[in-house]
Design an enzyme around this catalytic site. Structure first.
Site, PDB file in Angstrom:
ATOM      1  N   SER A 143       1.007  -1.670  -0.110  1.00  0.00           N
ATOM      2  CA  SER A 143       0.025  -0.051  -0.220  1.00  0.00           C
ATOM      3  C   SER A 143       1.136   1.063   0.021  1.00  0.00           C
ATOM      4  O   SER A 143       2.080   1.508   0.290  1.00  0.00           O
ATOM      5  CB  SER A 143      -0.756  -0.099   1.270  1.00  0.00           C
ATOM      6  N   TYR A 157      -2.248  -0.582  10.163  1.00  0.00           N
ATOM      7  CA  TYR A 157      -1.988  -1.356   8.804  1.00  0.00           C
ATOM      8  C   TYR A 157      -0.730  -0.508   7.800  1.00  0.00           C
ATOM      9  O   TYR A 157      -0.721  -0.885   7.184  1.00  0.00           O
ATOM     10  CB  TYR A 157      -3.849  -0.703   8.384  1.00  0.00           C
TER      11      TYR A 157
END
Length: 248
Positions: A143, A157
């Protein structure tokens, strides 16, 4: 040789788009899911109706027994995997680090890091020339958060995806002479339902002006980057990343 791919978290979003595109490009596809049997079965049926080959495979890839069972099922129903897309990942409600408990952190890292390692391990056992395999390709979904940190929202995350980046580089170098390429794709703000998991379904609308291209991405745009890395066009690419983040 038949091309056989496992897409973890393949029943929605980027995973579903990747499963469809892989099927169009000649892969037999294992659509992994954890809960949504109906969505996974719909993807499989659509692929079959288009003349492709696909199976739905339930497994919680954060659990070692499930990860092993997933690859054994693919062995039996499709054959030895030649491509793995480590797409499954979770996030939780937006939160500052000061409010995160260990249970949340363990859930995030179990899926986003441990699951990636377990699936990569099982793929290597089947792909590596060291183990009698004929090679293969692994693409890990990271990501843009790994670079940006997601302050005030998802630092956990982001940290898990930072771990995926490091694992991608190390693993790529570890198996480079065994016929296996390992690369990563770092999506930015993509229009999928993962934002609702974080408690803000309209997040893209809120942040789109901070993106140089002034829009969120589509799952299909990420899938195309993944399929390029899987293809022979990327035959000399390993330990690398494609950012699909609109310039952010």
């Amino acid at each position: 040789m038949e091309k056989i791919i496992i897409v973890t978290g393949g029943s929605r979003g980027i995973g579903a788009a990747t499963a469809y595109l892989a099927a169009q490009r000649g892969y037999a596809v294992a659509v992994n899911y954890i809960h949504n049997h109906e969505a996974a079965t719909k993807i499989v049926n659509n692929i079959k109706h288009s003349g492709g080959k696909a199976i739905a495979a339930a497994a919680d890839i954060s659990l070692e027994a499930d990860a092993i069972a997933l690859f054994n099922q693919v062995d039996e129903q499709l054959g030895k995997v030649t491509a793995l897309v480590n797409n499954a990942g979770i996030l939780e409600q937006q939160m500052r680090v000061e409010n995160m408990d260990a249970a949340r952190l363990n859930r995030i890292f179990a899926v986003n890091v441990t699951g990636v390692f377990l699936c990569a391990r099982e793929a290597i056992k089947r792909m590596s020339t060291k183990h009698g395999g004929t090679g293969g390709v692994i693409v890990n979904l990271s990501s843009a958060a790994a670079r940006l940190g997601s302050p005030g929202e998802y630092v956990d995350y982001a940290a898990s995806k930072g771990a995926v980046d490091t694992m991608t580089i190390g693993l790529a170098r570890e198996v480079a002479n065994e016929g296996i390429r390992v690369n990563g794709v770092r999506p930015g703000f993509i229009d999928t339902d993962i934002h609702a998991s974080g408690g803000e379904s309209n997040r893209l609308e809120r942040i789109k002006d901070s993106i140089p291209m002034k829009r969120g991405g589509q799952a299909e745009e990420v899938a195309k980057a993944i399929l390029w890395l899987l293809s022979s066009e990327a035959s000399y690419t390993t330990g690398s990343f494609i950012d699909v983040a609109g310039g952010r």
